[in-house]
Scaffold this motif. Structure first.
Motif: not given
Length: 245
Positions: A65-70
């Protein structure tokens, strides 16, 4: 994609670390098994399938989520969903780099001019009737906003024009970069304050004619001239780099 078919793609991990879980999810995304908008199985189901604890799964999902994938959605129909390509992460990274001074105003100008020229050139070559209709509609809305004296609305439509041009260029990388650079420029506009640009509509009308006649060189030159003029207005203290054909 249903949850059962998603589960069949996962394998029990050996080291039982959250990195193993994130690696498998990233692999499924890279292979196209998981796509934008797909919902991941519940934490409990993922944990049982992978042979790890729910805390490990939770840590992996938080990392993605932090990486923007979720994205995590609350409620009965909530859960972890595959995000829309991580564009927000790129935008946030640009914001951080601007704040740190790694990216300066002249860098932003140069990138926008270089990309803007090529977007205009490709849009001339690749646009279809739907693209052209959307651009014509945008220019009409810009004109009405200008006539009504609604400067914020006119600026919004003006920025949208660049994004529509990028869509017409039919290159997803250029679309992402145009969106990020345009939104980053908007932060300067908000800091300085919107200014009336009498040249905008005239430039837009010329660009539409270049698109209709598929004159790529003239479209590229128009984009170059427009961006130099407007960026000089908003970033008047920044030196414009010599970018040409």
């Amino acid at each position: 994609m249903n949850e059962n078919s998603t589960l069949s793609a996962f394998k029990p991990v050996r080291r039982r670390t959250f990195e193993d879980v994130t690696s498998q999810i990233r692999e499924q995304i890279a292979q196209g098994a998981l796509r934008e908008g797909d919902r991941l199985p519940a934490e409990r189901v993922l944990a049982e399938t992978l042979g790890v604890s729910r805390n490990t799964v939770r840590e992996a999902l938080r990392s993605l989520e932090y990486a923007g994938l979720l994205t995590q959605k609350p409620g009965a129909s909530g859960g972890a969903y595959i995000a829309s390509g991580g564009v927000d992460v790129i935008r946030s990274a640009f914001d951080d780099l601007m704040s740190l001074g790694t990216i300066r105003a002249p860098d932003l100008i140069e990138a926008r001019i270089v990309i803007g020229r090529e977007v205009a050139r490709l849009a001339c070559e690749r646009h279809d009737a739907t693209d052209l209709a959307a651009l014509v509609d945008n220019v009409e809305k810009t004109h009405k906003a200008a006539e009504a004296g609604d400067l914020p609305l006119r600026v919004r439509y003006s920025l949208e024009f660049h994004k529509l041009m990028a869509l017409a260029a039919k290159n997803p990388v250029l679309t992402i970069m145009t969106n990020v650079l345009t939104d980053t420029t908007m932060k300067f506009v908000k800091a300085i304050g919107e200014m009336p640009n009498d040249f905008v509509l005239a430039s837009r009308k010329r660009m539409l004619e270049h698109l209709r006649h598929r004159n790529a060189d003239m479209a590229a030159d128009e984009a170059d001239a427009y961006l130099r003029t407007t960026l000089r207005s908003y970033l008047r203290d920044a030196q414009l780099p010599p970018v040409g054909r």
